[in-house]
Design a protein around this motif. Sequence first.
Motif, short mmCIF file in Angstrom:
data_model
loop_
_atom_site.label_atom_id
_atom_site.label_comp_id
_atom_site.label_asym_id
_atom_site.label_seq_id
_atom_site.Cartn_x
_atom_site.Cartn_y
_atom_site.Cartn_z
N SER B 109 0.79 -1.29 -0.03
CA SER B 109 -0.01 -0.12 0.04
C SER B 109 0.78 1.22 -0.02
N THR B 110 1.91 1.40 0.75
CA THR B 110 2.75 2.48 0.64
C THR B 110 3.36 2.64 -0.50
N PHE B 111 3.64 1.97 -1.29
CA PHE B 111 4.32 1.91 -2.48
C PHE B 111 3.06 2.25 -3.67
N PHE B 112 2.05 1.77 -3.71
CA PHE B 112 1.06 2.16 -4.53
C PHE B 112 0.52 3.55 -4.10
N ARG B 114 2.53 6.16 -2.90
CA ARG B 114 3.68 6.79 -3.55
C ARG B 114 3.33 6.92 -5.02
N MET B 115 3.08 5.86 -5.79
CA MET B 115 2.93 5.93 -7.06
C MET B 115 1.84 6.80 -7.42
N GLU B 116 0.91 6.87 -6.64
CA GLU B 116 -0.18 7.72 -7.09
C GLU B 116 0.34 9.31 -6.58
N ALA B 174 11.02 2.70 -8.62
CA ALA B 174 9.76 2.69 -9.50
C ALA B 174 9.05 4.36 -9.44
N ILE B 175 8.98 4.68 -8.39
CA ILE B 175 8.56 5.98 -8.02
C ILE B 175 9.03 7.13 -8.83
N LEU B 176 10.45 7.05 -8.61
CA LEU B 176 11.31 8.11 -9.13
C LEU B 176 11.38 8.04 -10.63
N ALA B 177 11.43 6.73 -11.09
CA ALA B 177 11.26 6.52 -12.58
C ALA B 177 10.01 7.24 -12.97
N ALA B 178 8.86 7.04 -12.58
CA ALA B 178 7.72 7.33 -12.82
C ALA B 178 7.49 8.90 -13.04
N LEU C 378 -14.82 5.84 -13.02
CA LEU C 378 -14.22 5.23 -11.53
C LEU C 378 -12.85 5.88 -11.22
N ILE C 379 -12.64 5.66 -9.94
CA ILE C 379 -11.31 6.43 -9.13
C ILE C 379 -10.29 5.56 -9.54
N SER C 380 -8.95 6.35 -9.39
CA SER C 380 -7.73 5.55 -9.66
C SER C 380 -7.73 4.03 -8.97
N TYR C 381 -7.34 3.09 -9.69
CA TYR C 381 -7.29 1.69 -9.30
C TYR C 381 -6.30 1.72 -8.19
N ARG C 382 -5.11 2.53 -7.81
CA ARG C 382 -4.46 2.46 -6.93
C ARG C 382 -4.91 2.73 -5.45
#
Lengths: 130, 242, 389
Positions: B109-112, B114-116, B174-178, C378-382
């Motif tokens: 969840s922390t990873f996703f 941060r991706m968000e 992955a986050i920095l790459a994004a 729909l909201i973001s899948y994340r």
Amino acid sequence: MQSETRKVTLSAILRWFDPRKTEAGNWAFILNRVSAIGLTIYLYLHLIILGKLAQGPEAYDSFIDIVRDPIFVFGEFLVVAGGFIHGLNGIRVILNSFGIGVPYQKQLFFGLMAVAVIASVIIGIRMFTV
Amino acid sequence: MSETWTIKYVIYREKKGQEPKFEEFSLEMRPEEYVLDGVEKIWAYHDRSLTFQHACHHSTCGACGMLVNGVEKLTCITKIKDVTENGGVVRIEPMRNFPVVSDLVVDMSTFFSRMETAKARQVVSLSESPTDSGIKREPNAADDLYRLSDCIECGLCISACPITATNPEYLGPAILAAVQLNGLDRFPELLSWVDNADGVWRCHSAFECTEVCPSNVEPAWRIMDLRKQVVSRRVKNLFGMK
Amino acid sequence: MSKPTAIVIGAGFTGVATAHDLALRGFEVTVVERGPIVNGTSGRTHGLLHSGGRYAVKDQESAIECIVENRILRKIVPQVIEPNGGLFIAITEEDLAYGELFIDGCQQCDIDIEELTPKQALELEPNINPKLLAAFLVPDGTFDPLRLALAFAATAKKNGARFKLYTEVENLLFDGQGNVVGIQVWDRTSGERYDLHADIIINATGAWAGQITQKVNSDVSVTPTPGVMVAYDQRLIQRAINRLCKPSDGDIVLPQRRMMVVGTTSFTVEDVDYVPVVEEQVQEMLKRGAELIPGILQTKERGAYMATRPLIKESGPGRSISRTFKCYDHKVVDNVDGLITITGGKATTLRQMAERVADMACEKLGIQATCLTAEVPLISYREYYRLPN
């Protein structure tokens, strides 16, 4: 809670030395950390030795006699080798950090480490023969 | 009929409130089958309590990242013959640097999250997408076409990163790459988020992320490039340029 | 007044879409899934957002469902869709003859098609078979299966739905009259067993539907019909490339990320928990795929897997069964109240399946609530991972 965090960190540090991970970049990372720790320890030893000067010439000379021992010379050799490894790898990290030679980071690593080995050997021969 | 190998799967098991342990399962597998097939077989025929993450089975969803013999792999595209031999062992562990939920399932969840925050996009225009060499592309139409991005958010780079291992606050490859892919010019508000001790400057060039990435993202190169973006952005801000 | 409660068994496409629909209609929804989200058939779809062209000749009910839902999904969940369209191409004279039927079929189903000359088609897609005889542009697309499901699940969660993953239904709970009032589940993460109750229980287990319906001695069942999918490591096309022919083995090559996926075959099995990949079928996909895109022979296999369609049980071989879906109220079928089974259908029609089953649930419980899912983005899948459960 805090002790738990520390436990995780310790096992994480041990994982740097996980032999299953043998890619060049990770070895560079491990070498850099280890050589940094070694050089830091040396820095403190060096300061202690300099402190001997304050105790007068006799204290200093008797100490210098001890460190003429080959074991200490070998230790000094490690300091030199560590300096080369850390310094040259540092150049690679700096170059990479600014996007220079990133696709060639492995070649860069092996090339610079070859330079470090050759330089250390030359200095080492001089240290043990002079 | 094709050849079958006898493989010993050694699987990490951890259930709520119990000590973690390893369990062994002997399987008959074809060398051409994938590591994930074996894990699924164990669940189907040997132990229904085994929990693991998987969905697409062809490297588009990124759910099935695990450690295979100590190395981060997307198990759905890792063939048995590439990680072991007849009579050999396949050791399966959950990804590192994520809390374990149950057996091979980790909490990402922390990873996703941060991706968000990084505003990572899954659908990108073709002109923004790297391509393998030699692929023909229709002329002048690239901007009208889209594709799913290379990053499948599997978390393997986070698992492999030695910096994340010692500093969970580090944003991660992955986050920095994004952020790099989107570009700071597009989202300047992300500048201070990545130009930070736990951001782009924390990377120590171990390149493990790029080594394990199953999807050609090359996070290490992107982190380096993001540093350039950060510096150029800072210089521009200094002179009040847009 | 307290909210009506619903349990959805299965977090495949149907399950997550149903949870979203019911949550929007004011239900308190609990989704129970024995594994992670879309670990069964849904996750393993090739990811084609059907234009309906594939079914426009023989199965127009499915074709119309597909094109309607295709347009809706593009609107509500663009975050996971490669919207580039697709081509139907004729390679043989036989394919060409099918083209006439195809044009009529698409017109009848309101599917927008555009006929291209082989030269125009090759300009759009330089890597397709240069010997093609005809081509039609259709509004196909490609989606990421896991993220499509997560977007529905995330939005459901935002509206109060709860997801219990790695939780397997072991038994149904009955009242004195033989009606279903709840389920007994096994939490595989802890080993715990407990009961859940709800006003309505929806069996959305797709190819596994029979495992639940047999607990009420119902004949409602499915014909699990697996097919192979093979992924290759290069993206030689930007659009879905369909063979202009009746549904058959290896009739489509899809672009996805930096890959291509070829599908599929069709046969029936009894045990659906683990369906091994048949090597001969993988070879067949390569051969058939190469008829559409010759360059595929120079790519490397990246993955091969089986996905098991939940076809509605009717007589006839797999390919001839309609790809539409069905809702069964077990009160009507078996005189067991409290349980609905929904099965059949395809990924593209997930939202419509959910609408239908939610309509049925509302009707059974006497609830007036209209379906909003065609309009609500729909909201973001994340957010699925970020929102508390």
